[in-house]
Design an enzyme around this catalytic site. Structure first.
Site, short mmCIF file in Angstrom:
data_model
loop_
_atom_site.label_atom_id
_atom_site.label_comp_id
_atom_site.label_asym_id
_atom_site.label_seq_id
_atom_site.Cartn_x
_atom_site.Cartn_y
_atom_site.Cartn_z
N ASP A 38 -79.35 0.89 -114.73
CA ASP A 38 -77.93 0.61 -114.94
C ASP A 38 -77.17 1.88 -115.23
O ASP A 38 -77.74 2.90 -115.53
CB ASP A 38 -77.77 -0.26 -116.19
CG ASP A 38 -78.20 -1.68 -115.95
OD1 ASP A 38 -78.44 -2.03 -114.80
OD2 ASP A 38 -78.27 -2.42 -116.94
N LYS A 60 -73.23 -1.83 -113.00
CA LYS A 60 -72.87 -2.51 -114.24
C LYS A 60 -71.93 -1.67 -115.04
O LYS A 60 -72.34 -0.84 -115.84
CB LYS A 60 -74.11 -2.84 -115.09
CG LYS A 60 -74.68 -4.16 -114.74
CD LYS A 60 -75.17 -4.88 -115.97
CE LYS A 60 -75.68 -6.23 -115.55
NZ LYS A 60 -76.76 -6.73 -116.33
N MET A 175 -68.81 -3.97 -126.20
CA MET A 175 -68.00 -4.30 -125.03
C MET A 175 -66.58 -4.69 -125.44
O MET A 175 -65.96 -5.56 -124.81
CB MET A 175 -68.64 -5.45 -124.24
CG MET A 175 -70.01 -5.07 -123.71
SD MET A 175 -70.83 -6.42 -122.86
CE MET A 175 -71.42 -7.39 -124.22
N1 SAH Z 1 -78.26 -3.35 -124.34
C1 SAH Z 1 -77.28 -2.41 -124.85
C2 SAH Z 1 -75.89 -3.01 -124.94
C3 SAH Z 1 -75.33 -3.41 -123.60
S1 SAH Z 1 -73.68 -3.99 -123.71
C4 SAH Z 1 -77.74 -1.91 -126.21
O1 SAH Z 1 -78.66 -2.48 -126.81
O2 SAH Z 1 -77.22 -0.88 -126.65
C5 SAH Z 1 -72.78 -2.50 -123.42
C6 SAH Z 1 -72.04 -2.10 -124.65
O3 SAH Z 1 -72.89 -1.41 -125.54
C7 SAH Z 1 -70.89 -1.16 -124.40
O4 SAH Z 1 -69.74 -1.84 -123.98
C8 SAH Z 1 -70.70 -0.55 -125.77
O5 SAH Z 1 -70.01 -1.44 -126.63
C9 SAH Z 1 -72.12 -0.47 -126.26
N2 SAH Z 1 -72.68 0.87 -126.02
C10 SAH Z 1 -73.64 1.20 -125.15
N3 SAH Z 1 -73.92 2.52 -125.23
C11 SAH Z 1 -73.10 3.02 -126.19
C12 SAH Z 1 -72.91 4.30 -126.75
N4 SAH Z 1 -73.61 5.35 -126.34
N5 SAH Z 1 -71.99 4.45 -127.73
C13 SAH Z 1 -71.27 3.41 -128.16
N6 SAH Z 1 -71.42 2.18 -127.68
C14 SAH Z 1 -72.31 1.97 -126.71
#
Ligand code: SAH
Length: 520
Positions: A38, A60, A175
């Site tokens: 992704d 995505k 998100m």
């Molecule tokens: N499975 C992922 C989350 C997926 S949903 C996890 O466990 O981290 C995607 C959301 O995760 C983004 O919209 C944001 O809110 C958050 N996110 C992912 N990477 C991030 C990062 N490096 N810093 C801040 N928020 C992050």
């Protein structure tokens, strides 16, 4: 359907910093036949996978699933049914808003063997990297991780929490950056106090991490001021609401990279730019690509020269090694065709590493990483030695001349040549001038010439360039580039250090932004 030996590993890639991946995930990446990944999985991680592994990007992005979920499920089932080991690499943890659960169901339904490899979720790591512990004995005794997406099928998920503000509890909203204003309104309407601490962590754990901290009342305005009303530019971002968010000012510990937000133009051929791009991005730079040269194998290749007796084979660049191997392959030969009597010397650690990769045992690398260093430090008198130089057609003559004068028999074997690619006016405009690049990295005289040909004298004098090696530096000076640094160490770390020097000089001069904390 049965998966004769095929399997899918649902693997968490961690929150962003590629070092925050688990050992188990790294070992699966190194073995898998196919990587399905992704946008949120750091692409640097793909360096760990097998060179011949198939890589499938399934996008995505917020509101925009490049490949629909049903199609991803179908793809996973199909790869595994063909007996392949698939690494399904997802940002953070696969089961935290990653739709990993749905993929697992599709695999189970199809009778495919699968496994789950947890990852560090951004839900905990992004707050933590901003100095926000999601729980704290005094300030937060529970935390909920919710989505900020507005999903009409399931109602507003945040509003369900919003109506029950719990004292000393933490809301972590994923998100949600794009709907920040609406989310804050929902929380306030639901009864959360406007003075509740809140923070937005953008690109958490990465060198470009940004943290905005305030209260529910003022955070939207801060975000508007920083993004000019386009909160999506902070993506991916995590919103934290609750008392713990107030700890950020006290506990912020993560410093931005030394090249934070600097726009650096890399001009190497794209096939070879990646290690430098990775190094610069790991220090927070925004890297732009503008290849100024292309390399191609010389024809015809003089195989007979190689097959004579040589005491030494000396590689002056990593490309000399790569193209020698390519030339041998084209003759249906391999590196064992090098004379068994020859010892190998290499200029620069990268050259030595590439030689080692192709199976050559390097006996000598000079400390000073250029031809002058090699001449001075060579481990034995060269008189009567037979020395072969596989190199670029247009390479420097210094070694051949000097060693020839000292009584060696020097053979030059051109393996590749450089074709200059002067950029178009439009490329110069969009990559270098508007917005202005902070520096351009030039790796060879040909790259210097290609760039110079497309710039006015005034533009050359203004542009900051980092040149790899003295020869490149001399050519840049000759062609009127005014502000330059020379990286004597051509490795990615050496180039990054030269850029830091180049940009810090300007900062000390007082014209640039105030100097930020250095190093990671
Ligand atoms: N499975 C992922 C989350 C997926 S949903 C996890 O466990 O981290 C995607 C959301 O995760 C983004 O919209 C944001 O809110 C958050 N996110 C992912 N990477 C991030 C990062 N490096 N810093 C801040 N928020 C992050």
């Amino acid at each position: 359907m049965s998966s004769v030996g095929g399997k899918v590993s649902l693997v968490g890639a961690g929150p962003g910093d590629p070092m925050l991946i688990t050992l188990r995930a790294a070992s699966i990446l190194a073995r898998a036949d196919v990587i399905v990944y992704d946008r949120l999985a750091n692409p640097v991680l793909l360096d760990h996978c097998r060179r011949d592994a198939e890589r499938v990007f399934v996008g995505k992005e917020a509101h925009h699933h490049a490949v629909p979920q049903a199609e991803i499920n179908r793809m996973l089932v199909e790869f595994a049914s063909r007996g392949l080991h698939v690494c399904r690499l997802k940002g953070g943890d696969p089961f935290v808003f990653g739709r990993g659960g749905e993929e697992a169901q599709a695999l189970s339904a199809a009778g495919i063997e699968w496994e789950y490899v947890p990852g560090i979720s951004s839900a905990i790591a992004a707050p933590g990297y901003a100095g926000i512990p999601v729980t704290h004995r005094t300030h937060g005794s529970a935390f909920a991780v919710v989505t900020g997406h507005h999903d009409p099928a399931r109602g507003f998920e945040v509003s369900r929490w919003a109506v029950r503000p719990e004292p000393r509890s933490t809301l972590v909203i994923l998100m949600g950056a794009e709907r920040l204003n609406a989310l804050v309104d929902e929380l306030l309407t639901g009864g959360w106090a406007p003075e509740t601490p809140a923070a937005l962590v953008s690109r958490g754990t990465l060198p470009s991490q940004k943290v905005l901290q305030g209260t529910l009342r003022d955070l939207p305005e801060q975000v508007r001021a920083v993004t000019g009303g386009r909160p999506a530019t902070l993506s991916p971002a995590t919103l934290i609401v609750g008392e713990v968010a107030g700890l950020s000012s006290e506990l912020a510990w993560h410093r931005p990279g030394s090249l934070h937000q600097r726009r650096i133009v890399v001009t190497r051929p794209e096939s070879q730019a990646q290690p430098l791009v990775n190094e610069l991005e790991s220090r927070g730079a925004v890297v732009l690509s503008l290849p100024l040269i292309r390399l191609r194998a010389v024809e015809p290749f003089e195989l007979e020269t190689l097959q004579q007796h040589w005491d030494w084979v000396v590689f002056t660049s990593a490309n000399a090694v790569r193209f020698l191997r390519e030339q041998l392959r084209a003759c249906c030969l391999d590196i064992r065709s090098l004379p068994a009597t020859a010892r190998i010397a290499a200029i620069g650690r990268e050259t030595a590493r590439v030689a080692d990769d192709v199976g050559l045992r390097v006996s000598f690398v000079p400390n000073q990483m250029n031809s002058e260093g090699l001449l001075r430090e060579f481990p034995e008198p060269v008189a009567r030695l037979k020395i072969l130089l596989p190199r670029a057609r247009e390479g420097r003559d210094l070694l051949a001349r000097e060693w020839g004068a000292r009584g060696a028999v020097v053979g030059v074997l051109p393996t590749y040549e450089t074709v200059e690619l002067p950029p178009t006016e439009q490329q110069i405009g969009s990559v270098i001038l508007e917005p202005a690049a902070d520096a351009v990295v030039l790796a060879s005289g040909s790259a210097v010439r290609a760039l110079a040909a497309s710039l006015t004298a005034e533009q050359r004098a203004m542009l900051r360039v980092a040149c790899i090696g003295d020869t490149t530096g001399r050519e840049a000076r000759r062609l009127g580039f005014g502000d330059l640094a020379i990286a004597e160490d051509p490795s990615p770390a050496g180039v990054a250090a030269a850029l830091e020097g180049l940009l810090a000089v300007e900062q000390n001069g007082g014209t640039g932004p105030p100097e930020g904390p250095k190093g990671e």
